[in-house]
Design an enzyme around this catalytic site. Structure first.
Site: not given
Length: 446
Positions: A102, A241, A243, A245
């Site tokens: 992440s 960010d 990833d 999400d």
């Protein structure tokens, strides 16, 4: 393996150190494959990743584990985490995997697992997989070993789906949009979606090299996008960010709006349109008191959960709610996605801009936040600072002083040896005094 493998958001750690080793990934893939492959029919898994160098190692180790238990593997390459939820369900896979840490630095990595419905696994499912890893996994016969292949259309499918979540027959023509992809998983998808919807796109953080993910860019460093917005006179900046999400936004003046402000806008708009299920927003204990007061004034209920988007989603599913998220920028809209989706969250905000004709600066300041501060206190191995009598006394005194004009939240980090001390108070001087008194007590016991 005596330590617990799964944390609050899958498995996470330093790459090439336990638990993020190739050996552990292989065992995890085999256990997850056996857990989901309960008959002799065809079974499949989709595996995506962000742009970290260690993703290759983890990807191939997981593939070996899954195929050893008879699972066929579709390798998607770099795609956002929400694309895994979408494609796991869309491709009728038994399990989905996202390899990502992440918003963490490039040296970290992680593994998130999704069930066949596209939602992250429950605690019970994770415990079942861990039990299989402890007990040993029976492998498939030579004739039943799974196959692996690249699935080339993953990114295109997600791009087309994301566009369908934008208001019907509306476009972004005339809007200049800076999008910071954090040198991460959305470095191709996010600019494509925005451009295809008609925006003039100024992309930054779109040159991943395996080591620069989240490095001075993205949602954890929105100052890069803020500078580019001011420099190019853009209408808005979107900061994802690693990833993709989570999202934070930058208005045309360079002001940063966090997840609380984005959720406040969407919740208010959806409630006005009769789209907010249960007339409720689900957020975590970290969301600002100002958000709660704003929603209550609009007749909207705020339900709070523990920190972590998985707990937000669990509450949403249990109550049938359609909107939730975190102050950090996870925006969960179960009408559209099974997990936080930074791009689709940004599209909802952009849709409000198009429909109202208002600038981002007006839409991104929905409520006045109550002053809030967070201090992280690192503790020594074996220490239990929250159990100390002096710490408990300091907390009790602080809560009494705050009364109804503030909040105090103290919790252990799920990934690091940290105690997180968060305080809110209408009066800034009281905020500092209360926060310092608790932090001093925790440090003394750490």
């Amino acid at each position: 393996m005596s330590e617990k493998l799964f944390g609050t958001d899958g498995v996470r750690g330093k790459a090439n150190s336990w638990p993020m080793t190739a050996e552990m990934a292989l065992k995890l893939g085999a256990a997850a494959g056996r857990f989901f492959r309960r008959d002799q029919n065809e079974h499949r898994v989709v595996i995506g990743k962000d742009t970290r160098r260690s993703g290759y190692m983890i990807e191939y180790a997981l593939t070996a584990g899954f195929t050893s238990t008879g699972m066929d593997v579709f390798l998607l390459g770099p795609v956002p985490t929400p694309a895994i939820g979408y494609l796991t369900h869309g491709l009728r896979a038994d399990v989905g995997v996202m390899i990502s840490a992440s918003h963490n630095p490039a040296d970290d990595n992680g593994i998130k697992l999704f069930g066949p419905d596209g939602f992250k696994l429950s605690d019970e499912a994770e415990a079942g997989i861990e039990a299989l890893m402890q007990d040993g996994v029976p492998l498939s016969a030579p004739g039943n070993i799974g196959r692996a292949k690249r699935f080339e259309d993953a990114r295109g499918r997600y791009v087309e789906y994301a566009k369908t979540t934008f208001p019907y027959r509306k476009r972004l023509d005339g809007l200049r949009v800076v999008v910071d992809c954090a040198n991460g998983a959305a470095y191709r998808t996010a600019p494509s979606v925005l451009w295809e919807l008609g925006a003039e796109v100024i992309p930054i953080g779109v040159e991943p090299n395996g080591y620069n993910i989240n490095d001075g860019c993205g949602s954890t460093h929105p100052e890069a996008a803020a500078q580019k917005v001011l420099e190019t006179r853009a209408d808005i900046g979107i900061c994802l960010d690693g990833d993709a999400d989570r999202v934070v936004l930058v208005d045309e003046t360079g002001h940063v709006a966090d997840g609380d402000q984005i959720m406040a806008l969407i919740a208010t708009r959806w409630a006005e349109d009769g789209r907010l299920a249960g007339n409720t927003l689900v957020a975590t204990v970290m969301s600002n008191l100002g958000l709660e007061r704003h929603l209550n004034a609009k007749g909207i209920e705020l339900k709070r959960t523990a920190v972590g988007d998985r707990y937000v989603v669990e509450e949403m599913r249990a109550g049938g709610y359609s909107l939730g998220g975190e102050q950090s920028g996870h925006i969960v809209m179960t009408d559209y996605a099974t997990t936080g989706d930074g791009l689709i969250g940004a599209l909802q905000f952009l849709g409000c801009m198009v429909e109202t004709g208002k600038p981002a600066s007006e839409l991104a300041r929905v409520f006045e936040p109550v002053p809030q501060k967070l201090v992280n206190v690192r503790y020594k191995q074996g220490a239990q600072p929250l159990s100390a009598e002096a710490v408990q006394e300091a907390i009790a005194k602080a809560e009494t002083r705050l009364g109804h004009d503030g909040r105090l939240l103290i919790r252990k980090s799920g990934t690091e040896p940290l105690i997180r001390v968060m305080a809110e108070a209408v009066e800034p001087a009281l905020l500092d005094d209360v926060l310092n008194s608790v932090v001093d007590a925790v440090q003394a016991a750490s």
